[in-house]
Design an enzyme around this catalytic site. Sequence first.
Site, PDB file in Angstrom:
ATOM      1  N   LYS A  44      15.354 -29.214  82.739  1.00  0.00           N
ATOM      2  CA  LYS A  44      14.641 -29.937  81.722  1.00  0.00           C
ATOM      3  C   LYS A  44      14.245 -29.018  80.569  1.00  0.00           C
ATOM      4  O   LYS A  44      13.885 -29.461  79.485  1.00  0.00           O
ATOM      5  CB  LYS A  44      13.345 -30.525  82.310  1.00  0.00           C
ATOM      6  CG  LYS A  44      13.554 -31.419  83.504  1.00  0.00           C
ATOM      7  CD  LYS A  44      12.186 -31.826  84.094  1.00  0.00           C
ATOM      8  CE  LYS A  44      12.331 -32.545  85.408  1.00  0.00           C
ATOM      9  NZ  LYS A  44      11.027 -32.742  86.077  1.00  0.00           N
ATOM     10  N   GLY A  45      14.294 -27.713  80.813  1.00  0.00           N
ATOM     11  CA  GLY A  45      13.706 -26.736  79.898  1.00  0.00           C
ATOM     12  C   GLY A  45      14.291 -26.703  78.493  1.00  0.00           C
ATOM     13  O   GLY A  45      13.625 -26.279  77.553  1.00  0.00           O
ATOM     14  N   GLU A 101      20.506 -23.225  76.912  1.00  0.00           N
ATOM     15  CA  GLU A 101      19.519 -22.805  77.910  1.00  0.00           C
ATOM     16  C   GLU A 101      18.210 -22.438  77.217  1.00  0.00           C
ATOM     17  O   GLU A 101      18.206 -22.011  76.056  1.00  0.00           O
ATOM     18  CB  GLU A 101      20.128 -21.607  78.633  1.00  0.00           C
ATOM     19  CG  GLU A 101      19.737 -21.212  79.980  1.00  0.00           C
ATOM     20  CD  GLU A 101      19.083 -22.112  80.982  1.00  0.00           C
ATOM     21  OE1 GLU A 101      18.250 -22.960  80.622  1.00  0.00           O
ATOM     22  OE2 GLU A 101      19.356 -21.918  82.164  1.00  0.00           O
ATOM     23  N   ASP A 102      17.109 -22.612  77.908  1.00  0.00           N
ATOM     24  CA  ASP A 102      15.821 -22.199  77.355  1.00  0.00           C
ATOM     25  C   ASP A 102      15.628 -20.686  77.460  1.00  0.00           C
ATOM     26  O   ASP A 102      15.209 -20.038  76.516  1.00  0.00           O
ATOM     27  CB  ASP A 102      14.654 -22.952  78.034  1.00  0.00           C
ATOM     28  CG  ASP A 102      14.701 -22.903  79.559  1.00  0.00           C
ATOM     29  OD1 ASP A 102      15.653 -22.328  80.140  1.00  0.00           O
ATOM     30  OD2 ASP A 102      13.776 -23.451  80.183  1.00  0.00           O
ATOM     31  N   ASP A 105      17.168 -15.263  82.671  1.00  0.00           N
ATOM     32  CA  ASP A 105      16.332 -14.338  83.429  1.00  0.00           C
ATOM     33  C   ASP A 105      17.257 -13.497  84.314  1.00  0.00           C
ATOM     34  O   ASP A 105      17.806 -12.498  83.873  1.00  0.00           O
ATOM     35  CB  ASP A 105      15.340 -15.214  84.203  1.00  0.00           C
ATOM     36  CG  ASP A 105      14.251 -14.427  84.901  1.00  0.00           C
ATOM     37  OD1 ASP A 105      13.886 -13.363  84.394  1.00  0.00           O
ATOM     38  OD2 ASP A 105      13.770 -14.895  85.941  1.00  0.00           O
ATOM     39  N   LYS A 133      15.723 -12.500  78.668  1.00  0.00           N
ATOM     40  CA  LYS A 133      14.928 -11.437  79.318  1.00  0.00           C
ATOM     41  C   LYS A 133      15.882 -10.486  80.029  1.00  0.00           C
ATOM     42  O   LYS A 133      16.020 -10.528  81.244  1.00  0.00           O
ATOM     43  CB  LYS A 133      14.047 -12.069  80.412  1.00  0.00           C
ATOM     44  CG  LYS A 133      12.680 -12.537  80.022  1.00  0.00           C
ATOM     45  CD  LYS A 133      11.854 -12.732  81.302  1.00  0.00           C
ATOM     46  CE  LYS A 133      11.235 -14.087  81.346  1.00  0.00           C
ATOM     47  NZ  LYS A 133      10.511 -14.360  82.601  1.00  0.00           N
ATOM     48  N   PHE A 154       6.191 -13.883  82.083  1.00  0.00           N
ATOM     49  CA  PHE A 154       6.466 -15.286  82.352  1.00  0.00           C
ATOM     50  C   PHE A 154       5.937 -16.114  81.187  1.00  0.00           C
ATOM     51  O   PHE A 154       4.750 -16.066  80.864  1.00  0.00           O
ATOM     52  CB  PHE A 154       5.856 -15.736  83.677  1.00  0.00           C
ATOM     53  CG  PHE A 154       6.442 -17.040  84.117  1.00  0.00           C
ATOM     54  CD1 PHE A 154       7.682 -17.080  84.736  1.00  0.00           C
ATOM     55  CD2 PHE A 154       5.781 -18.232  83.871  1.00  0.00           C
ATOM     56  CE1 PHE A 154       8.256 -18.289  85.108  1.00  0.00           C
ATOM     57  CE2 PHE A 154       6.349 -19.445  84.237  1.00  0.00           C
ATOM     58  CZ  PHE A 154       7.582 -19.471  84.856  1.00  0.00           C
ATOM     59  N   ASP A 161       8.465 -24.433  81.455  1.00  0.00           N
ATOM     60  CA  ASP A 161       7.345 -24.882  82.282  1.00  0.00           C
ATOM     61  C   ASP A 161       6.878 -23.826  83.272  1.00  0.00           C
ATOM     62  O   ASP A 161       7.590 -22.868  83.579  1.00  0.00           O
ATOM     63  CB  ASP A 161       7.762 -26.103  83.101  1.00  0.00           C
ATOM     64  CG  ASP A 161       8.690 -25.724  84.258  1.00  0.00           C
ATOM     65  OD1 ASP A 161       9.705 -25.058  83.996  1.00  0.00           O
ATOM     66  OD2 ASP A 161       8.374 -26.049  85.414  1.00  0.00           O
ATOM     67  N   ARG A 167       5.251 -27.749  79.122  1.00  0.00           N
ATOM     68  CA  ARG A 167       6.490 -27.948  78.366  1.00  0.00           C
ATOM     69  C   ARG A 167       6.213 -28.459  76.958  1.00  0.00           C
ATOM     70  O   ARG A 167       7.007 -28.248  76.048  1.00  0.00           O
ATOM     71  CB  ARG A 167       7.391 -28.978  79.068  1.00  0.00           C
ATOM     72  CG  ARG A 167       7.971 -28.521  80.388  1.00  0.00           C
ATOM     73  CD  ARG A 167       9.087 -29.476  80.800  1.00  0.00           C
ATOM     74  NE  ARG A 167       9.410 -29.393  82.225  1.00  0.00           N
ATOM     75  CZ  ARG A 167      10.264 -28.534  82.745  1.00  0.00           C
ATOM     76  NH1 ARG A 167      10.868 -27.647  81.983  1.00  0.00           N
ATOM     77  NH2 ARG A 167      10.509 -28.550  84.037  1.00  0.00           N
TER      78      ARG A 167
HETATM   79  P1  IMP Z   1      18.092 -17.412  85.822  1.00  0.00           P
HETATM   80  O1  IMP Z   1      19.070 -18.187  86.654  1.00  0.00           O
HETATM   81  O2  IMP Z   1      17.303 -16.440  86.666  1.00  0.00           O
HETATM   82  O3  IMP Z   1      18.688 -16.762  84.621  1.00  0.00           O
HETATM   83  O4  IMP Z   1      16.977 -18.417  85.417  1.00  0.00           O
HETATM   84  C1  IMP Z   1      16.981 -19.223  84.330  1.00  0.00           C
HETATM   85  C2  IMP Z   1      15.986 -20.336  84.529  1.00  0.00           C
HETATM   86  O5  IMP Z   1      14.772 -19.848  85.105  1.00  0.00           O
HETATM   87  C3  IMP Z   1      15.574 -20.923  83.207  1.00  0.00           C
HETATM   88  O6  IMP Z   1      16.361 -22.027  82.866  1.00  0.00           O
HETATM   89  C4  IMP Z   1      14.134 -21.310  83.425  1.00  0.00           C
HETATM   90  O7  IMP Z   1      14.064 -22.644  83.910  1.00  0.00           O
HETATM   91  C5  IMP Z   1      13.635 -20.398  84.497  1.00  0.00           C
HETATM   92  N1  IMP Z   1      12.805 -19.297  83.936  1.00  0.00           N
HETATM   93  C6  IMP Z   1      13.125 -17.981  83.892  1.00  0.00           C
HETATM   94  N2  IMP Z   1      12.157 -17.266  83.311  1.00  0.00           N
HETATM   95  C7  IMP Z   1      11.201 -18.155  82.966  1.00  0.00           C
HETATM   96  C8  IMP Z   1       9.933 -18.029  82.278  1.00  0.00           C
HETATM   97  O8  IMP Z   1       9.469 -16.952  81.869  1.00  0.00           O
HETATM   98  N3  IMP Z   1       9.245 -19.187  82.109  1.00  0.00           N
HETATM   99  C9  IMP Z   1       9.701 -20.411  82.522  1.00  0.00           C
HETATM  100  N4  IMP Z   1      10.866 -20.569  83.138  1.00  0.00           N
HETATM  101  C10 IMP Z   1      11.615 -19.452  83.368  1.00  0.00           C
HETATM  102 MG    MG Z   2      12.376 -24.128  84.698  1.00  0.00          MG
END
Ligand code: IMP
Ligand code: MG
Length: 182
Positions: A44-45, A101-102, A105, A133, A154, A161, A167
């Site tokens: 949803k982000g 993507e939002d 990470d 990040k 974070f 969220d 959000r």
């Molecule tokens: P990844 O698969 O670890 O790259 O994660 C990406 C997803 O993790 C994003 O689409 C977010 O939903 C969530 N996410 C990662 N870091 C944050 C943050 O700092 N705040 C909120 N959501 C996060």
């Molecule tokens: Mg999320």
Amino acid sequence: MREDIESILVSEEEIAEICDRLAAEITEDYRNSGKKLVLVCILKGSIMFTSELMKRIELPVEIDFMRASSYGARTVSSGIINIHLDIKRDDMEEVDFILIEDIIDSGNTLSHLVRYLKERGAASVRTCTLLDKPERRTVDYTPDYCGKVVPDKFVVGFGLDYNEEYRNLPFVGVLKPEVYNK
Ligand code: IMP
Ligand code: MG
């Protein structure tokens, strides 16, 4: 809600500038592609980011949705990606996808979804993220379009969220650690 925010990391004005810049790059890059351009909003982000970005792209563009998760109510990635909502189309080889993507990470979500759409025969798959990040990568992954590189904090707001909250904040802010350490 705002009292849970330690500081504003990306203001509304900066978000608008980022969307202007990324949409201009995308418009330029896809102008002569000859395929259908489809933005995939990763729910949803990415809802706010996708809508701000798409209205600035000066090309015919379709929108589609996917939902994937690796998180639950924690602040670190589990590394396992579940696809809860998938794209249904029979013209994959006619489509240039951009996954929106939002935040990136660990890199797990996007690298998994890119591989998945390529395996399904997409003409091309690129990625566009509002925030990155890079310090927290466990999978080597670089987005094609990136709004802003942020430190290992974070963050919430503008679609992002914590436990489904925050959000609706119009900016991206750092969440006070005491909120998730409760
Ligand atoms: P990844 O698969 O670890 O790259 O994660 C990406 C997803 O993790 C994003 O689409 C977010 O939903 C969530 N996410 C990662 N870091 C944050 C943050 O700092 N705040 C909120 N959501 C996060
Ligand atoms: Mg999320």
